[in-house]
Scaffold this active site. Structure first.
Site, PDB file in Angstrom:
ATOM      1  N   HIS A 127       0.789  -1.233   0.000  1.00  0.00           N
ATOM      2  CA  HIS A 127       0.000   0.000   0.000  1.00  0.00           C
ATOM      3  C   HIS A 127       0.823   1.286   0.000  1.00  0.00           C
ATOM      4  O   HIS A 127       0.521   2.238   0.728  1.00  0.00           O
ATOM      5  CB  HIS A 127      -0.965  -0.006   1.187  1.00  0.00           C
ATOM      6  CG  HIS A 127      -2.041  -1.068   1.102  1.00  0.00           C
ATOM      7  ND1 HIS A 127      -2.513  -1.549  -0.098  1.00  0.00           N
ATOM      8  CD2 HIS A 127      -2.735  -1.741   2.069  1.00  0.00           C
ATOM      9  CE1 HIS A 127      -3.444  -2.461   0.129  1.00  0.00           C
ATOM     10  NE2 HIS A 127      -3.593  -2.604   1.437  1.00  0.00           N
ATOM     11  N   HIS A 201      -9.439   2.334   0.045  1.00  0.00           N
ATOM     12  CA  HIS A 201      -9.465   1.233   1.012  1.00  0.00           C
ATOM     13  C   HIS A 201     -10.616   1.365   2.002  1.00  0.00           C
ATOM     14  O   HIS A 201     -10.463   1.039   3.188  1.00  0.00           O
ATOM     15  CB  HIS A 201      -8.121   1.160   1.734  1.00  0.00           C
ATOM     16  CG  HIS A 201      -7.729  -0.204   2.211  1.00  0.00           C
ATOM     17  ND1 HIS A 201      -8.510  -0.958   3.066  1.00  0.00           N
ATOM     18  CD2 HIS A 201      -6.647  -0.972   1.937  1.00  0.00           C
ATOM     19  CE1 HIS A 201      -7.903  -2.108   3.310  1.00  0.00           C
ATOM     20  NE2 HIS A 201      -6.779  -2.147   2.634  1.00  0.00           N
ATOM     21  N   GLU A 336     -11.507  -3.402  -3.194  1.00  0.00           N
ATOM     22  CA  GLU A 336     -10.506  -2.458  -3.681  1.00  0.00           C
ATOM     23  C   GLU A 336     -10.237  -2.727  -5.162  1.00  0.00           C
ATOM     24  O   GLU A 336      -9.610  -3.723  -5.506  1.00  0.00           O
ATOM     25  CB  GLU A 336      -9.218  -2.618  -2.882  1.00  0.00           C
ATOM     26  CG  GLU A 336      -9.397  -2.541  -1.376  1.00  0.00           C
ATOM     27  CD  GLU A 336      -8.277  -3.273  -0.629  1.00  0.00           C
ATOM     28  OE1 GLU A 336      -7.095  -3.063  -0.951  1.00  0.00           O
ATOM     29  OE2 GLU A 336      -8.577  -4.082   0.264  1.00  0.00           O
TER      30      GLU A 336
END
Ligand code: GLA
Length: 373
Positions: A127, A201, A336
């Site tokens: 991420h 997210h 996502e």
């Protein structure tokens, strides 16, 4: 006659304008540890649906939508205050980049050069690194058109930020439409070739945030394959059919029905689905989730080829969220939209490389509706 018409048109125009303007309200939300001012935007559509977005992380703070009796609930798991968002937390509602999901062994080669990233997920990068886009304060402006209202967040990710090459100018535009859809449009340009893979997210609970687990929600995902992975969730490069496995949601199934069959620690869904081509033009949903008690339904549309389905497996009751609720395992789910994980190291996957002179763009829409009991 003519005068009356002009007058009427004038009134109509004024009322359209003032109601749209009232639909986006910007208020201070606090300051980051570095002293940057963070603002929160409240968007409201003609049906009363409300979305709140904050400049820190270009984050979705809340989404209030009606159930099938018209009762509103906030379906976003997260925090009431900025202090919550400033703590370490599992990416609640944030915009994730420069590369969402995992990059194997936290490195990649591009144009003959090797790049090293921070390993923040075992040996891998997850991420965007230590301080990804979800931990940056974005510039924001409201956008108001006759029917829609939204916020455009922008920032420049400098050459070398989190180890990635090139100055990247980013835009994320959130639009709340009058048909209860929240559209997210990402755009980016760069001055050096760089991988880019952006997502949001948000953790959803269609029964309302803090209202138990999502195990009774029913889900359909428009995918017959997933990207097969090793046990650290790095793709092998092969696609694997979902048929006959507990991750097959080509037909509606209860999220909790077969979750215990997933071989992972902690147990739960954390899989990248390979979306069918039919979802790419935004006409067919990539996924649909229904919550039986409230009748709330969420449809996800995306131009992206992949969808990570994650069931909040790591939530363990240690985080105090909205209205003092503690978030336990399976208290929210994420869908996502993105390119496949570790694409930068997998030549066989659709490319995530953005080159100078090109424009990156990607759209994902979360649409809310209800069904009768
Ligand atoms: C993604 C990852 C998960 C987990 C969550 C956040 O969904 O795939 O493994 O890292 O983010 O906790």
């Amino acid at each position: 006659m003519i005068l009356r018409f002009i007058c009427l048109a004038g009134v109509l125009m004024t009322s359209t304008f003032s109601s749209a303007a009232d639909d986006v309200i910007r208020t201070p939300f606090g300051k980051t540890k570095e002293g940057e001012a963070v603002d929160i935007f409240t968007l409201q559509n003609s049906k009363g649906m409300k979305v709140r977005l904050i400049t820190f992380g270009a984050t979705i703070q809340s989404i209030e939508v009606p159930d099938n009796k018209g009762k509103m609930a906030d379906v976003i798991v997260g925090f009431d205050t900025l202090e919550g968002f400033l703590t370490e937390h599992p990416y609640f509602g944030g915009t994730i980049g420069r590369v969402c999901n995992r990059i194997g062994n936290a490195k990649f080669s591009l144009d003959g050069k090797e790049y090293s990233l921070a390993a923040n997920n075992g040996p891998h990068s997850l991420h965007g690194g230590k301080k990804g886009f979800d931990r940056k304060n974005w510039i924001a402006e409201s956008i108001i058109t006759t029917n829609d209202r939204g916020v455009r967040f922008t920032r420049t990710s400098a050459d070398g930020e989190e180890g990635y090459p090139g100055n990247v100018r980013l835009g994320v535009t959130f639009t709340l439409t009058n048909d209860n859809a929240l559209r997210i449009e990402y755009d980016a340009i760069t001055d050096k070739s760089t991988p880019i893979n952006l997502t949001n997210h948000a953790y959803f609970n269609l029964a309302g945030s803090g209202n138990g687990t999502i195990l009774d929600h029913q889900i359909m995902i428009n995918a017959t394959q997933q990207t097969a992975t090793d046990e650290t969730l790095i793709p092998t490069g092969k696609l694997a059919p979902v048929a006959g496995t507990p991750i097959d949601f080509t037909k509606y199934g209860k999220i909790g029905a077969r979750i215990k069959e997933i071989k992972a620690t902690p147990v739960g869904y954390d899989h990248n689905y390979v979306l069918e081509a039919s979802s790419k033009d935004l006409k067919a949903p990539a996924a649909v989730v229904r919550e039986p008690n409230s009748g709330r339904v969420m449809e996800v549309y995306t131009t992206e080829p992949g969808l990570q389905f994650y069931t909040g497996n790591f939530l363990d009751g240690t985080i105090k969220g909205k209205k003092g609720a503690t978030y336990n395992q399976y208290n929210g789910f994420c869908l996502e939209s993105q390119h496949y994980p570790d694409s930068v190291n997998k030549k066989e996957f659709p490319s995530t490389i953005l080159k100078p002179g090109e424009k990156f763009s990607s759209t994902t829409t979360y649409k809310f509706l209800t069904v009768a009991e």
